[in-house]
Design an enzyme around this catalytic site. Structure first.
Site, PDB file in Angstrom:
ATOM      1  N   GLU A 101       4.147   8.171   5.076  1.00 52.67           N
ATOM      2  CA  GLU A 101       5.362   7.393   3.395  1.00 52.67           C
ATOM      3  C   GLU A 101       4.683   8.791   2.651  1.00 52.67           C
ATOM      4  O   GLU A 101       5.793   9.257   1.707  1.00 52.67           O
ATOM      5  CB  GLU A 101       5.250   6.261   3.571  1.00 52.67           C
ATOM      6  N   ASN A 158      22.781  -5.184  -6.789  1.00 49.87           N
ATOM      7  CA  ASN A 158      21.631  -4.781  -6.165  1.00 49.87           C
ATOM      8  C   ASN A 158      21.776  -5.915  -5.015  1.00 49.87           C
ATOM      9  O   ASN A 158      22.325  -6.854  -5.222  1.00 49.87           O
ATOM     10  CB  ASN A 158      20.769  -5.115  -6.816  1.00 49.87           C
ATOM     11  N   GLY A 159      22.047  -5.034  -3.425  1.00 48.18           N
ATOM     12  CA  GLY A 159      22.369  -5.790  -2.739  1.00 48.18           C
ATOM     13  C   GLY A 159      23.122  -4.862  -1.686  1.00 48.18           C
ATOM     14  O   GLY A 159      23.622  -4.103  -1.911  1.00 48.18           O
ATOM     15  N   CYS A 197      16.885  -0.500  -5.285  1.00 43.30           N
ATOM     16  CA  CYS A 197      17.428  -0.734  -6.752  1.00 43.30           C
ATOM     17  C   CYS A 197      16.722  -1.295  -7.695  1.00 43.30           C
ATOM     18  O   CYS A 197      16.422  -2.598  -7.986  1.00 43.30           O
ATOM     19  CB  CYS A 197      19.367  -0.380  -6.184  1.00 43.30           C
ATOM     20  N   GLU A 238      -2.111   1.561   9.278  1.00 39.07           N
ATOM     21  CA  GLU A 238      -2.470   1.363   8.129  1.00 39.07           C
ATOM     22  C   GLU A 238      -2.050   2.708   7.600  1.00 39.07           C
ATOM     23  O   GLU A 238      -1.541   3.898   6.474  1.00 39.07           O
ATOM     24  CB  GLU A 238      -3.009   0.441   7.400  1.00 39.07           C
ATOM     25  N   LYS A 242       0.302   5.436   5.241  1.00 36.49           N
ATOM     26  CA  LYS A 242      -0.367   6.021   4.823  1.00 36.49           C
ATOM     27  C   LYS A 242       0.234   7.819   4.884  1.00 36.49           C
ATOM     28  O   LYS A 242       0.846   7.938   4.133  1.00 36.49           O
ATOM     29  CB  LYS A 242      -1.095   5.873   3.579  1.00 36.49           C
ATOM     30  N   ARG A 255      11.529   1.070  -7.293  1.00 36.58           N
ATOM     31  CA  ARG A 255      12.755   0.419  -6.409  1.00 36.58           C
ATOM     32  C   ARG A 255      13.883   1.102  -6.394  1.00 36.58           C
ATOM     33  O   ARG A 255      14.894   0.508  -5.075  1.00 36.58           O
ATOM     34  CB  ARG A 255      13.643  -0.803  -7.901  1.00 36.58           C
ATOM     35  N   TRP A 306      18.611   3.058  -5.065  1.00 38.28           N
ATOM     36  CA  TRP A 306      18.300   3.424  -3.542  1.00 38.28           C
ATOM     37  C   TRP A 306      19.363   3.271  -2.661  1.00 38.28           C
ATOM     38  O   TRP A 306      19.928   1.886  -2.452  1.00 38.28           O
ATOM     39  CB  TRP A 306      17.259   2.530  -3.203  1.00 38.28           C
ATOM     40  N   HIS A 320      -4.966   4.893  28.000  1.00 36.02           N
ATOM     41  CA  HIS A 320      -4.039   4.482  28.677  1.00 36.02           C
ATOM     42  C   HIS A 320      -2.423   5.667  28.426  1.00 36.02           C
ATOM     43  O   HIS A 320      -1.053   4.554  28.523  1.00 36.02           O
ATOM     44  CB  HIS A 320      -3.321   2.983  28.437  1.00 36.02           C
ATOM     45  N   LYS A 348      10.162   0.999  -3.455  1.00 33.99           N
ATOM     46  CA  LYS A 348       8.548  -0.114  -3.287  1.00 33.99           C
ATOM     47  C   LYS A 348       9.027  -1.356  -2.292  1.00 33.99           C
ATOM     48  O   LYS A 348       8.575  -2.179  -1.807  1.00 33.99           O
ATOM     49  CB  LYS A 348       8.138  -0.778  -4.989  1.00 33.99           C
TER      50      LYS A 348
HETATM   51  C1  AGP Z   1       3.753   0.449   2.289  1.00 36.76           C
HETATM   52  O1  AGP Z   1       3.114   1.515   1.565  1.00 36.76           O
HETATM   53  C2  AGP Z   1       4.990  -0.027   2.107  1.00 36.76           C
HETATM   54  N1  AGP Z   1       5.217   0.031   0.929  1.00 36.76           N
HETATM   55  C3  AGP Z   1       5.754  -1.256   1.965  1.00 36.76           C
HETATM   56  O2  AGP Z   1       5.149  -0.837   4.041  1.00 36.76           O
HETATM   57  C4  AGP Z   1       5.846  -2.118   2.074  1.00 36.76           C
HETATM   58  O3  AGP Z   1       4.405  -3.117   2.294  1.00 36.76           O
HETATM   59  C5  AGP Z   1       6.842  -3.478   2.818  1.00 36.76           C
HETATM   60  O4  AGP Z   1       7.718  -2.883   2.240  1.00 36.76           O
HETATM   61  C6  AGP Z   1       6.388  -4.612   2.278  1.00 36.76           C
HETATM   62  O5  AGP Z   1       6.720  -5.032   0.888  1.00 36.76           O
HETATM   63  P1  AGP Z   1       5.282  -6.076   0.459  1.00 36.76           P
HETATM   64  O6  AGP Z   1       4.779  -6.209   0.568  1.00 36.76           O
HETATM   65  O7  AGP Z   1       6.814  -5.597  -1.236  1.00 36.76           O
HETATM   66  O8  AGP Z   1       7.108  -7.278   1.267  1.00 36.76           O
END
Ligand code: AGP
Length: 642
Positions: free
Chosen positions: A519, A109-110, A2, A512, A516, A30, A83, A535, A637
């Protein structure tokens, strides 16, 4: 999660709406389930009013709603991009939420954890609820306190407000002070009322809020990015503080209502450049910014004698020397940067390094004490799981070093020392340049610790730094060959899963790469340590299964040869093999359907290069599949709730 924006001016104009909409567009990363604004119009004397406009989906839908029904000039405005946590992303659940008489509006927000109890109490008193949100509880509580004749008004001054305006303003501040102790959970709250149109009252606990100081106007935002182009002067709002913001002034109060000296800080001008600059998506732009992001993060760290001097690391050297363990806490991509860092820091500093997902850390009762060095890695500096982990670590006596990309963020404020990654604003939800900048920052930290703890001589540190300084050029080399990766991605739009394999520092890169793809492309992808293949995961391989393999340098045959065998093993079972390998490593050619090349670089620095084709691949595949690359579904984000 948010985004929240506010603006208050001396008189009515179109500016509050413009400022808030512009701020929301900067904070849309956000959350983008719905968006809304509330505006106050007119003066108390000749009839003031409140307008609320909301729309489901992205901000563009709110823009369309505002274009369809233009609003009158306004004195103050608050806005929210959501969000969804409590309740579906529907119009009734969209913020702002309003009191039953439609004269008070609030954004949040929260998460209010005791919302159910409070809702039942308010219902019993006759309050009606239209949404499923926890936020609606707060607006009713605030309204009830605001109109409680027995609640004494807050005694201080709100600059620029006089007569009845001032009285109602002080009552609204008192109401916010009265309700916040009853809220459990986390919140940033912004509220305005048509009864006092020149005032925004706000409060925060464990969710972010900063205030921008203007001339004859003031701004509020979840992130200084919301108003970065309008002022460089910002004020921090601390934990459990309440603020009253008018066009002429800002009062920051502690939870008892005592006025505090505002703590000003300067908003980073670089944040203004949060535009696509000709790229079709922020993600593409940010992938291509990686040489600069890494270079800026490692720049100017060595002094004239070849020693690393980290001015930001204000922890006594005796404590760094006496530490017997390091725990890296982070989430998502940042945790993978931590996994990469472990290989380098253990090798250079001979200190045991654990890497722990921040949300698991405090619940397993970890062994942490004053000899533990905790490193929190976060792009946003606002990830709630990581905030809670560092609070837990500090309670046990550990020193916390934050590696963050956002100056002034909660994690940076709550840590003992801060090492900034200078990646610039990362807007795309999928992290790219923050990841490589985080790895670079952990290397600087690792070499600094190695120097302080006597594990490396200054000339050795200088040598490692010199090689690290050559990495941005090597990343550019990979980027110059991006089109070949894009072509492959475009030809693979039919895949429905992907496996990533890596060994040693290639393992976190595999994780990683898989993240990617998940997501951005919404297809199942999984990263495995290549040694784990036999394994269990090899059972997943059948005809046509795409497998991306990150191959170590042939200069480390003990790693390289085993991964080349893994390529053969999956190939023999029908896999389509895509391989990331060092330039000149011909040993992979026979078994790889596709090879993406990276230039020769020291093993520990390879993740800074090998991740780049994986980022480009996921970005291009998502675009080919018609997905929103910058704002993937269901994500936000910064994850500012646990
Ligand atoms: C990765 O592409 C994501 N956006 C997510 O995993 C992100 O890295 C994670 O939420 C941590 O966020 P931060 O680095 O702002 O703490």
């Amino acid at each position: 999660m948010c985004g929240i924006v506010g603006h208050v001016a001396r008189s009515c104009s179109t500016r509050p709406l413009e400022v808030v909409m512009d701020g929301l567009s900067r904070l849309e990363y956000r959350g983008y389930d719905s968006a809304g604004v509330a505006l106050t119009h007119g003066e108390v004397d000749d009839g003031s009013e409140l307008t609320v406009v909301k729309a489901v989906g992205k901000l563009t839908n709110l823009r369309a709603a505002l274009a369809e029904t233009p609003t009158a000039p306004s004195r103050s405005a608050i806005g929210h991009t959501r969000w969804a946590t409590h309740g579906q992303p529907t119009l009734v659940n969209a913020h702002p939420h309003v009191s039953m008489d439609h004269r008070l509006a609030l954004v949040h927000n929260g998460i209010i954890e005791n919302a159910d109890v409070l809702r039942a109490e308010l219902r019993a008193e006759g309050y009606r609820f239209v949404s499923e949100t926890d936020t609606e509880v707060v607006v009713h509580l605030l309204d009830r306190a605001f109109h409680d004749a027995d609640l004494p008004a807050w005694e201080g001054e709100l600059a620029g407000l006089t007569g009845p305006d001032s009285d109602r303003g002080r009552a609204l501040v008192a109401a916010m002070l009265a309700i916040t102790p009853h809220l459990q959970g986390t919140y940033t709250l912004l509220a305005l009322s048509e009864e006092v149109p020149g005032l925004i009252v706000a409060a925060r606990r464990s969710s972010p809020l900063v205030i921008g100081v203007g001339e004859g106007e003031n701004f509020l935002g979840s992130d200084a990015l919301a108003f970065a182009s309008r002022t460089t002067d910002a004020v921090e709002v601390g934990q459990d503080q309440v603020v009253g913001v008018t066009a002429e002034g800002i009062v920051v109060l502690d939870k008892e209502g005592a006025v505090l000296e505002p703590h000003h800080f300067s908003v980073d001008f670089a944040r203004e450049r949060a535009t696509k600059e000709g790229w079709s998506t922020f993600m593409e732009k940010e992938i291509h910014e990686q040489p600069r992001a890494v270079a800026a993060t490692i720049a100017d760290r060595l002094d004239a004698t070849g020693h690393l001097a980290l001015d930001e690391l204000r922890i006594p050297e005796s404590i760094l020397r006496g530490a017997d363990k390091m725990i890296i806490v982070a989430c998502g991509t940042a945790s993978y940067a931590g996994l990469v860092a472990r290989y380098a820091i253990e090798h250079w500093c001979r200190i045991p390094v654990e890497v722990e997902l921040a949300h698991e850390f405090r619940y397993r009762d970890p062994v942490v004490n004053e000899k533990t060095l905790v490193v929190a890695i976060s792009q946003s500096g606002e990830t709630m799981d990581t905030i809670m982990a560092i609070r837990h670590a500090r309670e046990q006596g550990a020193r916390v070093i934050a590696i963050v990309n956002t100056p002034g963020s909660t994690i940076s404020r709550e840590s003992d020392a801060v090492l900034l990654t200078h990646a610039g604003p990362e807007i795309a939800v999928a992290s790219t340049k923050a990841f490589t900048a985080q790895i670079a920052a952990t290397y600087v930290l690792g070499l600094y610790l190695a120097q302080v703890r006597g594990n490396k001589y200054a000339d050795e540190v200088e040598d490692y730094m010199e090689k690290l300084e050559r990495v941005p050029e090597a990343i550019q080399w990979v980027l110059d060959r991006a089109e070949s990766v894009r072509q492959v991605a475009r030809s693979m739009a039919d895949i429905d899963s992907m496996i990533y394999l890596g060994r040693h520092v290639g393992y976190p890169v595999a994780l990683e790469g898989a993240l990617k793809l998940k997501e951005l492309c919404y297809i199942h992808a999984e990263g495995f340590a290549a040694g784990e293949l036999k394994h269990g995961p090899i059972a997943l391989i059948d005809e046509g299964q795409p497998v991306m393999i990150i191959v170590p340098t042939p200069r480390r045959p003990e790693l390289h040869n085993k991964v080349v065998s893994n390529i053969q093993e999956v190939r023999a079972r029908g896999a389509r093999t895509l391989v990331v390998a060092e330039e000149g490593d011909t040993s992979v050619d026979e078994y790889a359907e596709i090879v993406f090349r990276v230039p020769r670089t020291p093993t520990l620095y390879m993740p800074l290069l090998t991740v780049v084709p994986l980022q480009i691949f996921a970005c291009e595949l998502a675009a080919t599949m018609g997905h929103d690359v910058d704002q993937p579904r269901n994500l936000a984000k910064s994850v500012t709730v646990e």
